[in-house]
Design a protein around this motif. Structure first.
Motif, short mmCIF file in Angstrom:
data_model
loop_
_atom_site.label_atom_id
_atom_site.label_comp_id
_atom_site.label_asym_id
_atom_site.label_seq_id
_atom_site.Cartn_x
_atom_site.Cartn_y
_atom_site.Cartn_z
N GLY A 58 0.79 -1.21 0.00
CA GLY A 58 0.00 0.00 0.00
C GLY A 58 0.83 1.28 0.00
O GLY A 58 0.29 2.37 0.00
N GLU A 59 2.14 1.15 0.03
CA GLU A 59 3.03 2.31 0.00
C GLU A 59 3.94 2.19 -1.22
O GLU A 59 3.64 1.45 -2.15
CB GLU A 59 3.85 2.36 1.29
N THR A 60 5.06 2.88 -1.20
CA THR A 60 6.01 2.79 -2.30
C THR A 60 7.00 1.67 -2.01
O THR A 60 7.70 1.71 -1.00
CB THR A 60 6.75 4.13 -2.49
N SER A 61 7.04 0.68 -2.88
CA SER A 61 7.95 -0.45 -2.74
C SER A 61 9.26 -0.14 -3.46
O SER A 61 9.27 0.61 -4.44
CB SER A 61 7.32 -1.72 -3.31
N GLN A 62 10.34 -0.73 -2.98
CA GLN A 62 11.66 -0.54 -3.58
C GLN A 62 12.00 -1.77 -4.43
O GLN A 62 11.99 -2.89 -3.92
CB GLN A 62 12.72 -0.34 -2.51
N VAL A 63 12.29 -1.53 -5.69
CA VAL A 63 12.65 -2.60 -6.61
C VAL A 63 14.06 -2.32 -7.11
O VAL A 63 14.33 -1.23 -7.62
CB VAL A 63 11.67 -2.66 -7.80
N HIS A 64 14.96 -3.28 -6.93
CA HIS A 64 16.34 -3.15 -7.39
C HIS A 64 16.55 -4.05 -8.59
O HIS A 64 16.31 -5.26 -8.51
CB HIS A 64 17.32 -3.51 -6.27
N VAL A 65 16.99 -3.45 -9.68
CA VAL A 65 17.25 -4.17 -10.92
C VAL A 65 18.76 -4.18 -11.13
O VAL A 65 19.38 -3.11 -11.21
CB VAL A 65 16.53 -3.52 -12.11
N ILE A 66 19.35 -5.35 -11.22
CA ILE A 66 20.80 -5.48 -11.33
C ILE A 66 21.17 -5.83 -12.76
O ILE A 66 20.57 -6.70 -13.39
CB ILE A 66 21.30 -6.55 -10.34
N SER A 67 22.19 -5.12 -13.25
CA SER A 67 22.68 -5.33 -14.61
C SER A 67 24.16 -4.98 -14.65
O SER A 67 24.69 -4.38 -13.72
CB SER A 67 21.91 -4.44 -15.60
N LYS A 68 24.82 -5.37 -15.73
CA LYS A 68 26.24 -5.03 -15.88
C LYS A 68 26.41 -3.57 -16.27
O LYS A 68 27.33 -2.90 -15.82
CB LYS A 68 26.92 -5.93 -16.91
N LEU A 69 25.54 -3.08 -17.12
CA LEU A 69 25.60 -1.70 -17.62
C LEU A 69 24.27 -1.02 -17.34
O LEU A 69 23.26 -1.68 -17.11
CB LEU A 69 25.90 -1.70 -19.11
N PRO A 70 24.23 0.31 -17.38
CA PRO A 70 22.96 1.01 -17.19
C PRO A 70 21.92 0.57 -18.21
O PRO A 70 22.24 0.30 -19.37
CB PRO A 70 23.34 2.48 -17.39
N LEU A 71 20.68 0.49 -17.77
CA LEU A 71 19.56 0.07 -18.61
C LEU A 71 18.76 1.29 -19.05
O LEU A 71 18.78 2.33 -18.39
CB LEU A 71 18.66 -0.88 -17.84
N ALA A 72 18.01 1.14 -20.13
CA ALA A 72 17.13 2.22 -20.60
C ALA A 72 15.97 2.37 -19.62
O ALA A 72 15.23 1.42 -19.36
CB ALA A 72 16.61 1.90 -21.99
N GLU A 73 15.83 3.57 -19.08
CA GLU A 73 14.77 3.82 -18.11
C GLU A 73 13.40 3.54 -18.70
O GLU A 73 12.52 2.98 -18.02
CB GLU A 73 14.85 5.28 -17.62
#
Length: 102
Positions: A41-56
């Protein structure tokens, strides 16, 4: 180098929500792993791991496809080094011994 893209995602309330977001994000090219800290019900934190920056836009589209919204995005490049540097003062402080006077 490891990049962690931190997404603040709104609208998630349960394990099914976590699963839907995780599955959609894992489908984005170059994503290595996804972890979710659910705050129902609030803002959840999602961490996406990659080798290089990803397209937002690709990450936002994946979360949107799962039925949720991205409220904020933060990218941490070279995340392992950044985390290590952030923890260094705490590690150093725990190694100091108090001086006891008799």
């Amino acid at each position: 180098m490891t990049t962690v893209t931190k997404l603040a995602v709104t609208g998630m309330t349960c394990g099914h929500c976590v699963s839907a977001v995780t599955n959609e994000l894992r489908g984005v090219p170059d994503v290595q792993d996804v972890s979710v800290e659910l705050h129902a019900g609030e803002t959840s934190q999602v961490h996406v791991i990659s080798k290089l920056p990803l397209a937002e836009a690709a990450l936002r589209d994946a979360v949107d496809e799962a039925g949720y919204q991205v409220a904020d995005v933060e990218v941490v490049e070279n995340a392992v080094a950044a985390e290590s540097a952030a923890q260094a003062p705490g590690r150093q402080a725990t190694r100091m011994l108090p001086i006891v006077q008799s």
